[in-house]
Design an enzyme around this catalytic site. Structure first.
Site, PDB file in Angstrom:
ATOM      1  N   SER A  10     -65.395  44.122 -20.723  1.00 44.11           N
ATOM      2  CA  SER A  10     -63.940  43.972 -20.640  1.00 44.11           C
ATOM      3  C   SER A  10     -63.433  42.554 -20.919  1.00 44.11           C
ATOM      4  O   SER A  10     -62.282  42.380 -21.287  1.00 44.11           O
ATOM      5  CB  SER A  10     -63.421  44.429 -19.278  1.00 44.11           C
ATOM      6  OG  SER A  10     -63.791  43.536 -18.262  1.00 44.11           O
ATOM      7  N   LYS A  54     -61.134  39.462 -14.409  1.00 44.17           N
ATOM      8  CA  LYS A  54     -60.019  39.740 -15.325  1.00 44.17           C
ATOM      9  C   LYS A  54     -59.141  38.506 -15.454  1.00 44.17           C
ATOM     10  O   LYS A  54     -59.232  37.561 -14.694  1.00 44.17           O
ATOM     11  CB  LYS A  54     -59.152  40.893 -14.807  1.00 44.17           C
ATOM     12  CG  LYS A  54     -59.882  42.182 -14.515  1.00 44.17           C
ATOM     13  CD  LYS A  54     -60.388  42.873 -15.752  1.00 44.17           C
ATOM     14  CE  LYS A  54     -61.124  44.158 -15.376  1.00 44.17           C
ATOM     15  NZ  LYS A  54     -61.803  44.765 -16.495  1.00 44.17           N
TER      16      LYS A  54
END
Length: 140
Positions: A10, A54
């Site tokens: 990710s 993230k």
């Protein structure tokens, strides 16, 4: 300060999918010093036993454009509520993030990633990439 890993696809190309060892500091979270563009480690909103790595793309009060689910196209505009942040992976096509689980409570943030230490050939500062933020309008 804590040593941890950013693992999975990710956050490509910022971090390798096999995992990078990073340093994380907690002061920024406690001092409300996390900014748009910072990389953070958070407890997973889907599974509190796991963590996610993230980038913060929105803060409370921001309006974020989000693609609608399904094949119909279009976008929704989501307002990040008070006490929350919007987290997304740099590899937007292969990331489970706020587009899936919505705004993340600020209290789930564990710390801000500031240094990649492994692999050694890629060691260096983890930069704030505020240009990545996607708000339609910014809050406070």
């Amino acid at each position: 300060m804590e040593v941890t890993m950013c693992l999975g696809p990710s956050m490509l190309p910022t971090f390798n999918h096999r995992g990078d060892v990073v340093l994380m500091e907690r002061v920024s979270v406690f001092a409300n010093g996390v900014n748009r563009g910072d990389v953070v480690i958070s407890k997973s909103p889907n599974n509190p036993k796991h963590t996610v790595c993230k980038r913060v793309l929105g803060k409370e009060g921001d309006h974020i454009q989000v693609p609608k689910a399904g094949n119909f196209g279009g976008e929704l505009v989501v307002k990040v509520p008070k006490g929350h942040v919007w987290l997304q992976g740099d590899n937007a096509n292969n990331s489970t993030d706020s587009r899936d689980y919505g705004p993340v409570p600020y209290a789930l943030l564990k710390g801000k990633v500031f240094l990649k230490v492994w692999p050694p050939r890629e060691a260096g500062w983890v930069r704030n990439e505020s240009w990545r933020h996607v708000p339609v309008g910014e809050g406070n």
